[in-house]
Design a protein around this motif. Structure first.
Motif, PDB file in Angstrom:
ATOM      1  N   ALA A 198     -24.210 -24.006  13.396  1.00 17.17           N
ATOM      2  CA  ALA A 198     -24.284 -24.581  12.017  1.00 17.17           C
ATOM      3  C   ALA A 198     -24.010 -26.087  12.173  1.00 17.17           C
ATOM      4  O   ALA A 198     -22.970 -26.450  13.127  1.00 17.17           O
ATOM      5  N   THR A 199     -24.615 -27.037  11.392  1.00 19.82           N
ATOM      6  CA  THR A 199     -24.534 -28.281  11.701  1.00 19.82           C
ATOM      7  C   THR A 199     -23.931 -28.973  10.262  1.00 19.82           C
ATOM      8  O   THR A 199     -23.554 -30.188  10.321  1.00 19.82           O
ATOM      9  N   ALA A 200     -24.160 -28.341   9.011  1.00 16.26           N
ATOM     10  CA  ALA A 200     -23.786 -28.905   7.870  1.00 16.26           C
ATOM     11  C   ALA A 200     -23.650 -27.684   6.671  1.00 16.26           C
ATOM     12  O   ALA A 200     -24.436 -26.653   7.053  1.00 16.26           O
ATOM     13  N   ARG A 201     -23.069 -27.870   5.776  1.00 14.94           N
ATOM     14  CA  ARG A 201     -23.078 -27.130   4.450  1.00 14.94           C
ATOM     15  C   ARG A 201     -23.067 -28.033   3.421  1.00 14.94           C
ATOM     16  O   ARG A 201     -22.804 -29.180   3.163  1.00 14.94           O
ATOM     17  N   ARG A 202     -24.127 -27.077   2.294  1.00 18.71           N
ATOM     18  CA  ARG A 202     -24.481 -27.975   1.172  1.00 18.71           C
ATOM     19  C   ARG A 202     -23.913 -27.157   0.071  1.00 18.71           C
ATOM     20  O   ARG A 202     -24.157 -25.874  -0.185  1.00 18.71           O
ATOM     21  N   LEU A 203     -23.170 -27.971  -0.546  1.00 14.17           N
ATOM     22  CA  LEU A 203     -22.709 -27.482  -1.968  1.00 14.17           C
ATOM     23  C   LEU A 203     -23.509 -27.709  -3.257  1.00 14.17           C
ATOM     24  O   LEU A 203     -23.734 -28.949  -3.660  1.00 14.17           O
ATOM     25  N   LYS A 204     -23.969 -26.617  -3.852  1.00 15.52           N
ATOM     26  CA  LYS A 204     -24.778 -26.812  -5.200  1.00 15.52           C
ATOM     27  C   LYS A 204     -23.954 -27.794  -6.405  1.00 15.52           C
ATOM     28  O   LYS A 204     -22.820 -27.369  -6.593  1.00 15.52           O
ATOM     29  N   ARG A 205     -24.452 -28.665  -6.869  1.00 13.22           N
ATOM     30  CA  ARG A 205     -23.823 -29.684  -7.664  1.00 13.22           C
ATOM     31  C   ARG A 205     -23.761 -28.765  -8.931  1.00 13.22           C
ATOM     32  O   ARG A 205     -24.630 -28.445  -9.708  1.00 13.22           O
ATOM     33  N   THR A 206     -22.613 -28.848  -9.837  1.00  7.67           N
ATOM     34  CA  THR A 206     -22.293 -28.170 -10.883  1.00  7.67           C
ATOM     35  C   THR A 206     -21.168 -28.930 -11.908  1.00  7.67           C
ATOM     36  O   THR A 206     -20.569 -30.045 -11.236  1.00  7.67           O
ATOM     37  N   ARG A 207     -21.054 -28.558 -12.857  1.00  5.74           N
ATOM     38  CA  ARG A 207     -20.085 -29.292 -13.792  1.00  5.74           C
ATOM     39  C   ARG A 207     -19.600 -28.318 -14.879  1.00  5.74           C
ATOM     40  O   ARG A 207     -20.219 -27.253 -15.152  1.00  5.74           O
ATOM     41  N   ILE A 208     -18.399 -28.460 -15.288  1.00  7.33           N
ATOM     42  CA  ILE A 208     -18.130 -27.748 -16.659  1.00  7.33           C
ATOM     43  C   ILE A 208     -17.636 -28.848 -17.796  1.00  7.33           C
ATOM     44  O   ILE A 208     -17.150 -29.874 -17.610  1.00  7.33           O
ATOM     45  N   VAL A 209     -18.049 -28.410 -19.107  1.00  5.94           N
ATOM     46  CA  VAL A 209     -17.902 -29.105 -19.976  1.00  5.94           C
ATOM     47  C   VAL A 209     -16.946 -28.415 -21.174  1.00  5.94           C
ATOM     48  O   VAL A 209     -17.557 -27.336 -21.477  1.00  5.94           O
ATOM     49  N   VAL A 210     -16.121 -29.163 -21.701  1.00  7.46           N
ATOM     50  CA  VAL A 210     -15.307 -28.647 -22.923  1.00  7.46           C
ATOM     51  C   VAL A 210     -16.273 -28.645 -23.864  1.00  7.46           C
ATOM     52  O   VAL A 210     -16.562 -29.839 -24.438  1.00  7.46           O
ATOM     53  N   ILE A 211     -16.387 -27.472 -24.690  1.00  2.76           N
ATOM     54  CA  ILE A 211     -17.326 -27.241 -25.931  1.00  2.76           C
ATOM     55  C   ILE A 211     -16.350 -27.132 -27.352  1.00  2.76           C
ATOM     56  O   ILE A 211     -16.788 -27.127 -28.332  1.00  2.76           O
ATOM     57  N   GLU A 212     -15.273 -26.845 -26.989  1.00  3.86           N
ATOM     58  CA  GLU A 212     -14.254 -26.354 -28.161  1.00  3.86           C
ATOM     59  C   GLU A 212     -13.118 -26.789 -27.847  1.00  3.86           C
ATOM     60  O   GLU A 212     -12.453 -26.290 -26.493  1.00  3.86           O
ATOM     61  N   GLY A 213     -12.064 -27.221 -28.730  1.00  2.00           N
ATOM     62  CA  GLY A 213     -10.959 -27.296 -28.336  1.00  2.00           C
ATOM     63  C   GLY A 213     -10.329 -28.893 -28.586  1.00  2.00           C
ATOM     64  O   GLY A 213     -11.080 -29.468 -28.840  1.00  2.00           O
ATOM     65  N   PRO A 214      -9.027 -29.321 -28.525  1.00  2.21           N
ATOM     66  CA  PRO A 214      -8.723 -30.328 -28.397  1.00  2.21           C
ATOM     67  C   PRO A 214      -9.283 -31.490 -27.442  1.00  2.21           C
ATOM     68  O   PRO A 214      -9.151 -32.528 -27.566  1.00  2.21           O
ATOM     69  N   ASP A 215      -9.973 -30.809 -26.427  1.00  3.97           N
ATOM     70  CA  ASP A 215     -10.403 -31.710 -25.327  1.00  3.97           C
ATOM     71  C   ASP A 215     -11.880 -31.800 -25.406  1.00  3.97           C
ATOM     72  O   ASP A 215     -12.430 -32.074 -24.605  1.00  3.97           O
ATOM     73  N   ARG A 216     -12.389 -31.457 -26.471  1.00  7.08           N
ATOM     74  CA  ARG A 216     -14.014 -31.286 -26.626  1.00  7.08           C
ATOM     75  C   ARG A 216     -14.665 -32.634 -26.170  1.00  7.08           C
ATOM     76  O   ARG A 216     -14.032 -33.609 -26.502  1.00  7.08           O
ATOM     77  N   GLY A 217     -15.818 -32.366 -25.402  1.00  2.00           N
ATOM     78  CA  GLY A 217     -16.388 -33.425 -24.859  1.00  2.00           C
ATOM     79  C   GLY A 217     -15.917 -33.665 -23.333  1.00  2.00           C
ATOM     80  O   GLY A 217     -16.797 -34.403 -22.747  1.00  2.00           O
TER      81      GLY A 217
END
Length: 466
Positions: A21-40
Motif C-alpha cells: 500500500a502506497t496511499a489512500r484516497r478519500l472520496k470528497r463529500t460534504r454535508i449541507v444544512v437544509i433546515e433549522g437555525p443554521d440553514r445554508g
C-alpha cells in the motif's frame, strides 16, 4: 448494529504498488444544512472522521439548542461512510426512524433536533499519505493505520504544534510522545512526563506550576513545576482526562500565554515548551457532560492522533513480537548475535488473542516467554500461560497480590492489569444480569450507552441495544 446496507462505492480506497500500500484516497463529500437555525451552512469532509454538534470542537458547529455538544460523527471506511450517533440526548433520525448507526447514501437527509442536513458526494478524492517506513523511532507497525500515523508524525514532529493523543491503555501513547520529542528540534532538551492521574488533588497546581518556599505547610523550599522543568523541551501530560476541573483554566492560561505562576508567587515565569497530552478517555463525551472544558479541549487538540487497539491491527503482531524478541535477546545474551524465533502455531495464537492490554500486554507476554524459554524457538507452551489468562478469568490474581508482581513490571502497569481484569469481569456480569441489554446495563452502572458500548467492544463482550 447497522441500520442500512453497505455501499458499493467505497469512501476510502487503498492504492497498491507491487503488493504494498502506497496511499489512500478519500472520496470528497460534504454535508449541507437544509433546515433549522443554521440553514445554508456546510462543510466539506476531507478527513476520515468528522463530527457534528453544538460544541466548538465539532467540524460542523450548530446553534440548535436541541442538538448535543458532539451529536454525531461520520467515519469513512472501505465499505462506505458511516454516520454514528454519539449517545445524543434527543437522538438522530433518518426518514423518521431513530438510528444509532447507518451507512450514508448520496442525498440521505439526517435530522438532529430542529436541524436537518443532507449528505452529498462530490467529484474527486483527497490523498491520505502513508509512510514508506514500518517504524518511527521506537514505534513499530506495517498496518495501514500505523503507517498513516507515521506519515502524520513525520510532518508534525519537527513543528511545535500541540498534540492530543487518544487510545486505549497500552496502545503506546507515551511512545508517540517520546517519538514526537525525538523527531523535533527540542530533542536535546528535557522530556518531562507528568501523569495527571497520579497527582493528589491538593498538589496538582504545585506539581504542574511549582511553588515558592513557605507557600503552604511542608513547602520548605522553592519547587519548579513540570513546565519549568521542561523549559526548552517537551512536557507530556499523560491521562489529561483525569485533571481536576478546577485546575483546567490554569492549564489553559499556561497553554495560551506560555508562562506560569508558582503557588505563593507574585511573578510569572516564561516557559518555552511543547505540550503533548494523552488520554484513554473520550474527551468529547466529557465536554458534553461538562467535566472537561471545551476551550481546553480545543487548545490541546491542535493535532489529534487516534491510536488503534492492537486487536484492530493484528497484522502488526508478528513485527512487534520480532522487535520485542530482538530486545530480549540483547539483554539475555549481551554481545552475542542470538535470535529467538516463534513457531507458526504460536504466532497464530498470538494473532488470535484479543489483547485487552494492547501492545503493553503483548510486550510483557513476549518478554516473559523469552525470559523463561528453554530454547531459542518459542512455541505455544512458552506463551500459553499468558494466552490462557483471559481478561476476566484471573479473579484479580485469585486473591494473591504477588500474581501481579513481576520483575520489570512498574506499579502503574501492574495496577492497570488489575483494572483491566476488573472492568472485563464487571462488564460481563453486568450484561449477563441485564440479559445482554446495553441500555439497561448502562443505566444500572451509571454510564452512558456510548461509553458502555466502547468498553464492551474493547473486551470483546457482546451486548444488544433496546
Amino acid at each position: 448494529m447497522i441500520e442500512d446496507e453497505q455501499q458499493d462505492d467505497p469512501a476510502l480506497t487503498t492504492i497498491f504498488v507491487d503488493d504494498r500500500a502506497t496511499a489512500r484516497r478519500l472520496k470528497r463529500t460534504r454535508i449541507v444544512v437544509i433546515e433549522g437555525p443554521d440553514r445554508g451552512k456546510e462543510i466539506f469532509i476531507e478527513r476520515e472522521r468528522a463530527t457534528v454538534g453544538r460544541s466548538v470542537i465539532c467540524d460542523l458547529e450548530l446553534s440548535d439548542k436541541a442538538v448535543s455538544g458532539t451529536h454525531v460523527e461520520i467515519v469513512a471506511g472501505e465499505a462506505g461512510h458511516i454516520l454514528r450517533d454519539l449517545d445524543s440526548t434527543n437522538g438522530t433520525f433518518v426518514s423518521d426512524h431513530r438510528i444509532r448507526e447507518i451507512y450514508l447514501k448520496p442525498g440521505t437527509v439526517v435530522r438532529l433536533g430542529q436541524t436537518s442536513f443532507r449528505f452529498e458526494t462530490l467529484d474527486g478524492t483527497v490523498e491520505i499519505d502513508l509512510s514508506r517506513e514500518d517504524r518511527f523511532f521506537d514505534l513499530v507497525g506495517k498496518s495501514l493505520r500505523m503507517r498513516e500515523i507515521f506519515a502524520t508524525l513525520e510532518k508534525v514532529a519537527p513543528t511545535d504544534l500541540t498534540v492530543l493523543i487518544r487510545g486505549e491503555t497500552g496502545t503506546g501513547k507515551e511512545l508517540v510522545a517520546r517519538a514526537l520529542h525525538a523527531g523535533s528540534r527540542r530533542t536535546d532538551k528535557p522530556f518531562v512526563v507528568q501523569d495527571c492521574s497520579a497527582i493528589p488533588k491538593e498538589l496538582v497546581e504545585s506539581t504542574l506550576f511549582g511553588h515558592e518556599k513557605g507557600s503552604f505547610t511542608g513547602a520548605t523550599e522553592r519547587h519548579r513545576g513540570c513546565f519549568e522543568q521542561a523549559d526548552g523541551g517537551t512536557v507530556f501530560l499523560d491521562e489529561i482526562g483525569e485533571l481536576d476541573l478546577a485546575q483546567q483554566p490554569k492549564l489553559l492560561r499556561v497553554l495560551e500565554n506560555r508562562e506560569v505562576k508558582r503557588v505563593g508567587g507574585t511573578q510569572t515565569v516564561g516557559v518555552n515548551v511543547r505540550v503533548v497530552a494523552a488520554t484513554n478517555r473520550d474527551l468529547r463525551a466529557m465536554v458534553n457532560e461538562g467535566s472537561f472544558r471545551e476551550d481546553l479541549y480545543y487548545r490541546l487538540g491542535v493535532v489529534h492522533l487516534e491510536l488503534p487497539a492492537l486487536r484492530e491491527r493484528r497484522e502488526d503482531i508478528p513485527i512487534l513480537v520480532r522487535a520485542f524478541l530482538d530486545d530480549a535477546a540483547k539483554r539475555k545474551w549481551p554481545g552475542e548475535r542470538r535470535q529467538f524465533t516463534v513457531e507458526r502455531e504460536a504466532m497464530g495464537r498470538l494473532q488470535g488473542y484479543a489483547w485487552p492490554g494492547n501492545v503493553r500486554e503483548l510486550r510483557n507476554a513476549t518478554e516473559r516467554a523469552a525470559g523463561l524459554a528453554d530454547s531459542d524457538v518459542l512455541g505455544t507452551k512458552d506463551f500459553l500461560p499468558g494466552l490462557q489468562r483471559a481478561p476476566m478469568d484471573g479473579a484479580f490474581g485469585n486473591g494473591r497480590p504477588e500474581a501481579f508482581v513481576e520483575e520489570g513490571l512498574p506499579f502503574k502497569e501492574a495496577k492497570q492489569r488489575v483494572l483491566d481484569e476488573f472492568e472485563a469481569a464487571y462488564l460481563k456480569a453486568l450484561l449477563d444480569k441485564n440479559g445482554g441489554n446495553i441500555t439497561r446495563s448502562a443505566q444500572a452502572a451509571g454510564l452512558t450507552r456510548y461509553h458502555l458500548r466502547e468498553l464492551a467492544k474493547r473486551y470483546g463482550i457482546r451486548g444488544t441495544v433496546e
